[in-house]
Scaffold this motif. Structure first.
Motif, mmCIF file in Angstrom:
data_model
loop_
_atom_site.group_PDB
_atom_site.id
_atom_site.type_symbol
_atom_site.label_atom_id
_atom_site.label_comp_id
_atom_site.label_asym_id
_atom_site.label_seq_id
_atom_site.Cartn_x
_atom_site.Cartn_y
_atom_site.Cartn_z
ATOM 1 N N GLU A 28 44.044 44.907 29.730
ATOM 2 C CA GLU A 28 42.756 44.676 30.388
ATOM 3 C C GLU A 28 42.607 43.190 30.680
ATOM 4 O O GLU A 28 42.740 42.346 29.788
ATOM 5 N N ILE A 29 42.332 42.865 31.934
ATOM 6 C CA ILE A 29 42.209 41.469 32.323
ATOM 7 C C ILE A 29 40.747 41.046 32.430
ATOM 8 O O ILE A 29 40.380 39.942 32.035
ATOM 9 N N GLY A 30 39.886 41.919 32.975
ATOM 10 C CA GLY A 30 38.481 41.561 33.086
ATOM 11 C C GLY A 30 37.751 42.498 34.023
ATOM 12 O O GLY A 30 38.237 43.567 34.385
ATOM 13 N N ASN B 92 46.530 55.630 42.999
ATOM 14 C CA ASN B 92 47.591 55.044 43.819
ATOM 15 C C ASN B 92 48.883 55.840 43.648
ATOM 16 O O ASN B 92 49.031 56.632 42.723
ATOM 17 N N GLN B 93 49.801 55.633 44.568
ATOM 18 C CA GLN B 93 51.064 56.374 44.578
ATOM 19 C C GLN B 93 52.216 55.401 44.727
ATOM 20 O O GLN B 93 52.136 54.442 45.490
ATOM 21 N N LEU C 237 48.810 56.058 33.096
ATOM 22 C CA LEU C 237 48.549 55.043 32.083
ATOM 23 C C LEU C 237 47.095 54.606 32.092
ATOM 24 O O LEU C 237 46.520 54.273 31.046
ATOM 25 N N LEU C 238 46.477 54.670 33.268
ATOM 26 C CA LEU C 238 45.127 54.173 33.468
ATOM 27 C C LEU C 238 44.322 55.252 34.196
ATOM 28 O O LEU C 238 44.200 55.214 35.428
ATOM 29 N N GLU D 120 37.087 46.881 37.626
ATOM 30 C CA GLU D 120 37.947 46.673 36.460
ATOM 31 C C GLU D 120 39.295 46.129 36.910
ATOM 32 O O GLU D 120 39.875 46.593 37.886
ATOM 33 N N PHE D 121 39.784 45.160 36.169
ATOM 34 C CA PHE D 121 41.029 44.475 36.515
ATOM 35 C C PHE D 121 42.024 44.702 35.388
ATOM 36 O O PHE D 121 41.777 44.342 34.241
ATOM 37 N N TRP D 122 43.167 45.325 35.732
ATOM 38 C CA TRP D 122 44.165 45.704 34.735
ATOM 39 C C TRP D 122 45.565 45.293 35.195
ATOM 40 O O TRP D 122 45.831 45.201 36.385
#
Length: 639
Positions: free
Chosen positions: A207-209, A492-493, A514-515, A546-548
Motif C-alpha cells: 500500500e502506497i497511499g 485490469n488484464q 492479489l488486489l 488507492e495507490f498500490w
C-alpha cells in the motif's frame, strides 16, 4: 434453424465425430467464428514437429468448381517436387465455408500455410486423426472470421476441404505472415517456445497511499541515476514522488519541494548539469522545475508567448546534438512545435517542416509520438488524431519532412498510446486505449500502420472498451513485450506475448487476484523493477484513489538486461534500442534519458547484443553477458 440442425445431424452421422458437439458449438461450425483457449499440448512447436510437410502457399486462381490452384512458395519442412498444389474448396461439408474461402481469395488474400501429417491432437472433428495423414491450412487476414481449415487428400496432388477447424485457434490465433516467421524461428532454434501460459505470478501487494483527485499519469523516473527508479505521479491535485525503501514507499514530494500539478510533462536535463528536471503543463501554463544540487526543485514559468494558446497534449525532450541546447517537442493536438528553453525563462519556438502543416485535421487531436519509426536511425514523429494520423519522417537532428497522412487512428476519448515492438521486427508498433475497443497498430515501416488487433490472439476478444491506460513490459522474462491494460470499471488484464504479435490472456496475473478492489476499476498504472530482482513489478492507482504496488514472485534473481540513458551522458533520446541473441531479435524499445530504460527479460543465461543508432547515424553494438541476475548497461556512458 431446422435446416441447420438437419445439416449438422447429417455431418455427424456421416463422419462419426469422436466427441460430443454442443448445440452452441454446432452453430459455430456453420458461421465460422469461434473463440479458443490456448492449447498447451498443441502449440506451433508441436504442429511443426508433427508435420511431415509444411508449405507456404500463394493462391493464384479458383475455377468455377471451387478448385484453387496455389503455388508452393517455400517448403519449411519436408520434401516435395511439386511446384503447385490444388485445394478443392467446393468439397467443403458446409457450403458457406467453402464459398467464404473462395471469396477471400478473390478479394486478395493469397497467402496460406499448409501443414500435412499424422497429428496427435484431441477434439478435432476429422475422422482418422492420429492414424492417417490430413492437412491443416492456416489462412488469415485482418477481416477473417476464421483462420484454420481441415483437408483430406483426394489424390497425389489434390486435397478436399472438410470444414473450418476453429479449435486450432488454440494452436495459433494470429496472422499467417506471423505464423511463417514463427515457423522459421522454430526450425532455427531447437529450444524454441511459443508459450501457452504466462508462467509468472504476483507475490506481494504494497500500500502506497490514497490519492485525491484525478491521476493523469504514472511513470518510472530514475532521479538518482542509479537504475532504481522512483515513481512519479502526475495529478490534478498535485504531482508526487515516491521512493522504495526496501519494504514500502516513502512520499518524498515535500522533501524534494516538488510543486507542480501536471496535465502533461517531460523529464529531462534543462540546464545541462546532468540532473533530471521537470517540464510541466498544468492546462494553462508551462513551468520548469530545475533540480538543484541538493535534489530539491525550484519552479519557474517558461514563457512561450502565444505558441500554446490552443493547449498542450504532450511533451518530450529531443536530442539536439548539443547537451547545452535542450529541445522540447510540444504536441498541441494539431501541429507539433519545437520549444527551445532559454536562460531568461523564455522559450523560442519553431514549427516543423518549414511551417508546412497538415491539410486536414482528422478528428480529435492527441499526442505526438517521437521514435525511430522506420528503422533508419533517425527520429520520426507521429501526430495522433481520432480518425487518422500524420507522419513526419525524420531527415536528421530536429529536421523533418512535411507531414503525410498515416492510417493510424486512436478513436474518440483516447486515454493512452504506448510504443512496443510486438512482432520483434525492430519497428515500434503502437497500442492505443480509449472509450472504444483497444487498437493494436502494427508498424509496416515508412509511416504505414495497420490495425491487427483482430489477428492478435486472445487480446482481440478478451480486451474491452473503456480502457484507461496501457503499459508495455516483459512480465515473464521471456524476452517478449507484453501488454498490461487498465480499465475504468473492471479488473485490469495482462496479455502475454506468445511471439510474433499473438497474445494470450495471463489470467494468473490479473491484479485483482492479489488486489480484489482493483476489479472496481483503475485510473493509471506503470511498470518498473522496484526492488532490483530482475523482474518487472507494477504500480496502479485505483478508481477510488488507492495507490498500490504489486511485486512479481521471483526465486532469487531473475535474468534480465536493462539498457538505459543517464541524464549525465551526452544523449537525450529518444533512442531506439534493439536486443539480439544470435539471429533472434527480441524487439525494439524506445528510451529517453532518466526513464527506466529498455528492460529485456531472458529465458536463460548467456550473451546478448544491444544495438542502437547515435544521432550521427552510426550503428553501435555492445555485447553483454548475463550470468546469474539482472545486468544494467548505460549506453551514453560507454567508452
Amino acid at each position: 434453424m431446422e435446416y441447420l440442425q438437419r445439416k449438422l445431424k447429417y455431418i455427424l452421422n456421416k463422419f462419426k465425430f469422436r466427441f460430443f458437439v454442443s448445440g452452441a458449438f454446432a452453430l459455430v461450425l456453420f458461421c465460422g467464428t469461434a473463440r479458443a483457449f490456448i492449447n498447451p499440448n498443441f502449440t506451433p512447436v508441436d504442429i511443426v514437429k508433427q508435420s511431415d510437410l509444411v508449405l507456404l502457399l500463394e493462391f493464384k486462381s479458383v475455377d468455377k468448381n471451387g478448385k484453387a490452384a496455389a503455388v508452393i512458395q517455400k517448403v519449411f519442412k519436408g520434401e516435395t517436387k511439386d511446384k503447385e498444389i490444388t485445394l478443392n474448396l467446393g468439397s467443403a461439408l458446409i457450403e458457406a465455408q467453402g464459398r467464404d474461402f473462395i471469396d477471400r481469395i478473390n478479394e486478395g488474400q493469397k497467402q496460406a500455410i499448409f501443414f500435412i501429417g499424422i497429428f496427435r491432437v484431441d477434439n478435432i472433428g476429422m475422422e482418422g486423426i492420429g492414424v492417417s495423414s490430413v492437412g491443416f491450412l492456416h489462412f488469415a487476414d485482418k477481416n477473417a472470421d476464421w483462420q484454420w481449415a481441415g483437408f483430406r487428400q483426394a489424390d497425389d496432388k489434390s486435397w478436399d476441404m472438410e470444414k473450418v477447424e476453429s479449435y486450432l485457434l488454440g494452436t495459433w490465433a494470429g496472422g499467417t505472415d506471423m505464423l511463417a516467421r514463427a515457423i522459421n524461428y522454430i526450425q532455427a532454434d531447437p529450444d524454441a517456445s511459443v508459450p501457452s501460459v504466462i508462467g509468472a505470478e504476483w507475490d506481494q501487494k504494497i500500500e502506497i497511499g490514497k490519492i485525491p483527485g484525478r491521476v493523469n499519469s504514472l511513470a518510472a523516473v530514475d532521479l538518482q541515476d542509479n537504475g532504481r527508479p522512483d515513481i512519479f505521479l502526475a495529478g490534478e491535485k498535485g504531482d508526487r514522488l515516491y521512493r522504495f525503501n526496501g519494504k514500502t514507499f516513502d512520499d518524498i514530494t515535500a522533501k524534494k519541494t516538488l510543486k507542480s500539478a501536471s496535465l502533461v510533462y517531460a523529464w529531462g536535463d534543462v540546464n545541462g548539469d546532468g540532473k533530471l528536471d521537470l517540464v510541466s503543463w498544468n492546462g494553462k501554463e508551462l513551468s520548469v522545475l530545475i533540480q538543484a544540487a541538493g535534489g530539491t526543485f525550484d519552479k519557474k514559468l517558461l514563457k512561450t508567448g502565444t505558441a500554446l494558446d490552443a493547449g498542450c497534449v504532450s511533451l518530450a525532450f529531443l536530442d539536439s546534438g548539443d547537451k547545452a541546447r535542450p529541445v522540447l517537442l510540444a504536441g498541441t493536438g494539431a501541429a507539433p512545435l519545437l520549444l527551445f528553453p532559454q536562460a531568461d525563462g523564455s522559450a523560442g519556438t519553431e514549427t516543423l517542416a518549414g511551417g508546412k502543416f497538415a491539410e486536414n485535421i482528422p478528428g480529435e487531436g492527441g499526442r505526438c509520438l517521437a521514435a525511430d519509426l522506420d528503422n533508419d536511425g533517425i527520429i520520426d514523429l507521429l501526430q495522433l488524431f481520432s480518425s487518422g494520423s500524420y507522419f513526419y519522417k525524420g531527415k536528421g537532428l530536429l529536421k523533418f519532412d512535411a507531414p503525410v497522412p498515416a492510417p493510424l487512428e486512436t478513436g474518440k476519448g483516447c486515454t493512452g498510446a504506448c510504443l512496443g515492438d510486438f512482432d520483434a521486427d525492430g519497428l515500434p508498433d503502437v497500442f492505443v486505449t480509449g472509450e472504444g475497443k483497444c487498437r493494436l497498430w502494427q508498424n509496416l515501416g515508412g509511416g504505414k500502420f495497420i490495425n491487427m488487433l483482430k489477428l492478435g490472439g486472445e487480446i482481440y476478444y478478451i480486451s474491452k472498451a473503456e480502457a484507461t491506460d496501457a503499459r508495455v513490459g516483459d512480465f515473464n522474462n521471456d524476452g517478449r513485450q507484453d501488454i498490461l491494460v487498465s480499465y475504468l470499471r473492471i479488473s485490469n488484464q495482462l496479455f502475454f506475448n506468445r511471439g510474433f504479435r499473438s497474445f494470450g490472456h495471463g489470467r494468473e496475473m490479473n491484479i485483482d487476484l492479489l488486489l480484489p478492489q482493483s476489479a472496481e476499476g483503475q485510473q493509471k498504472s506503470c511498470v518498473l523493477d522496484l526492488n532490483g530482482d530482475g523482474a518487472l513489478d507494477a504500480a496502479v492507482v485505483l478508481g477510488n484513489g488507492e495507490f498500490w504496488a504489486c511485486t512479481r514472485k521471483v526465486e532469487g534473481q531473475a535474468l534480465a538486461v536493462t539498457a538505459r540513458l543517464s541524464p549525465a551522458g551526452p544523449l537525450t533520446g529518444p533512442l531506439t534500442v534493439t536486443v539480439w541473441r544470435d539471429k533472434r531479435c527480441f524487439g525494439a524499445w524506445t528510451i529517453t534519458a532518466g526513464d527506466a530504460g529498455a528492460f529485456v527479460g531472458l529465458p536463460d543465461a548467456g550473451p546478448v547484443a544491444i544495438k542502437w543508432y547515435t544521432p550521427d547515424g552510426k550503428l553501435n553494438e555492445k555485447e553483454v553477458v548475463v550470468k546469474d541476475g539482472p545486468v544494467q548497461v548505460i549506453l551514453n556512458k560507454l567508452k
